[in-house]
Design a protein around this motif. Sequence first.
Motif, PDB file in Angstrom:
ATOM      1  N   GLY A  89       0.824  -1.212   0.000  1.00  0.00           N
ATOM      2  CA  GLY A  89       0.000   0.000   0.000  1.00  0.00           C
ATOM      3  C   GLY A  89       0.849   1.248   0.000  1.00  0.00           C
ATOM      4  O   GLY A  89       2.064   1.216   0.212  1.00  0.00           O
ATOM      5  N   PRO A  90       0.204   2.387  -0.256  1.00  0.00           N
ATOM      6  CA  PRO A  90       0.921   3.656  -0.291  1.00  0.00           C
ATOM      7  C   PRO A  90       1.339   4.091   1.107  1.00  0.00           C
ATOM      8  O   PRO A  90       0.726   3.706   2.104  1.00  0.00           O
ATOM      9  CB  PRO A  90      -0.110   4.617  -0.887  1.00  0.00           C
ATOM     10  N   THR A  91       2.379   4.906   1.174  1.00  0.00           N
ATOM     11  CA  THR A  91       2.783   5.463   2.464  1.00  0.00           C
ATOM     12  C   THR A  91       1.913   6.656   2.834  1.00  0.00           C
ATOM     13  O   THR A  91       1.676   6.924   4.012  1.00  0.00           O
ATOM     14  CB  THR A  91       4.258   5.903   2.426  1.00  0.00           C
ATOM     15  N   GLU A  92       1.409   7.388   1.832  1.00  0.00           N
ATOM     16  CA  GLU A  92       0.526   8.522   2.085  1.00  0.00           C
ATOM     17  C   GLU A  92      -0.893   8.021   2.379  1.00  0.00           C
ATOM     18  O   GLU A  92      -1.199   6.852   2.224  1.00  0.00           O
ATOM     19  CB  GLU A  92       0.497   9.467   0.879  1.00  0.00           C
ATOM     20  N   ASP A  93      -1.753   8.936   2.790  1.00  0.00           N
ATOM     21  CA  ASP A  93      -3.135   8.569   3.108  1.00  0.00           C
ATOM     22  C   ASP A  93      -4.112   8.858   1.968  1.00  0.00           C
ATOM     23  O   ASP A  93      -5.242   8.364   1.988  1.00  0.00           O
ATOM     24  CB  ASP A  93      -3.596   9.302   4.372  1.00  0.00           C
ATOM     25  N   GLU A  94      -3.703   9.668   1.011  1.00  0.00           N
ATOM     26  CA  GLU A  94      -4.552   9.904  -0.157  1.00  0.00           C
ATOM     27  C   GLU A  94      -3.691  10.482  -1.268  1.00  0.00           C
ATOM     28  O   GLU A  94      -2.579  10.963  -1.035  1.00  0.00           O
ATOM     29  CB  GLU A  94      -5.711  10.847   0.160  1.00  0.00           C
ATOM     30  N   GLY A  95      -4.202  10.394  -2.481  1.00  0.00           N
ATOM     31  CA  GLY A  95      -3.433  10.894  -3.601  1.00  0.00           C
ATOM     32  C   GLY A  95      -4.144  10.669  -4.917  1.00  0.00           C
ATOM     33  O   GLY A  95      -5.303  10.239  -4.961  1.00  0.00           O
ATOM     34  N   THR A  96      -3.430  10.938  -5.996  1.00  0.00           N
ATOM     35  CA  THR A  96      -3.961  10.798  -7.347  1.00  0.00           C
ATOM     36  C   THR A  96      -2.935  10.079  -8.212  1.00  0.00           C
ATOM     37  O   THR A  96      -1.738  10.370  -8.135  1.00  0.00           O
ATOM     38  CB  THR A  96      -4.276  12.178  -7.962  1.00  0.00           C
TER      39      THR A  96
END
Length: 237
Positions: free
Chosen positions: A105-112
Amino acid sequence: MIDVPQLSAEDIQARVLHRDGLMLVIDKPAGLPVHRGPKGGANLEASFDALRFGLPRPPVLAHRLDKDTSGCLVLGRHRKATASLGLLFKHGRISKTYWTVVEGGPTEDEGTIDLALGRLNAERGWWQKPDPDGQKAVTNWKVLGRGQILTQDLTWLAMEPVTGRTHQLRVHSSATGWPIVGDNIYGNGPRFGEPTLHLHSREIGIPISRNKDPVRVVAPVPQHMQDRLLACGWNGE
């Protein structure tokens, strides 16, 4: 990957999530293609006659979902409605939220994710790949929870496709380094058996009437996704 037998009239009627004079929204099961394939076999359209509900003709697909994707699927109940729905999909007016469980999964919590897509090759038909010369493809995503089963790190995501390219969410997830659990084409999923693809059309918003708020429909979480979603903090609703 699972194969679902042909749905009876009672089965498909039980999967109607929304019904009005213009459209139906049904809860598509994973493992059942929407169209009849070249070799025949069970498919969703073969059960549509049971969804006429008094109209002279069965409804028709306003869009499509992959065979192994579950959840909200929109049908037009007559030609004018189907044409209107088709335009709404074409111009990106319909909001779509998918729930996925991804490996890692991504390290950030939201993105594009903004990554153009093109066909993998002529032999593979619908299969896609990242392609800078391909069609623009944009996906917004947000982490809803994180967890672990055995030693595998998992992330529960809400993904919203801004564009509607074939296999968009599956390729975007894989290319970003966190493939969808059970993806047997772009990820590490099995060719046969479990786990089934963890991609579910959770909610759809359809502005079918100009003077009314969009119709919003939510599809229940399918059985095959529940264990991993619970591990990521899902509360069972």
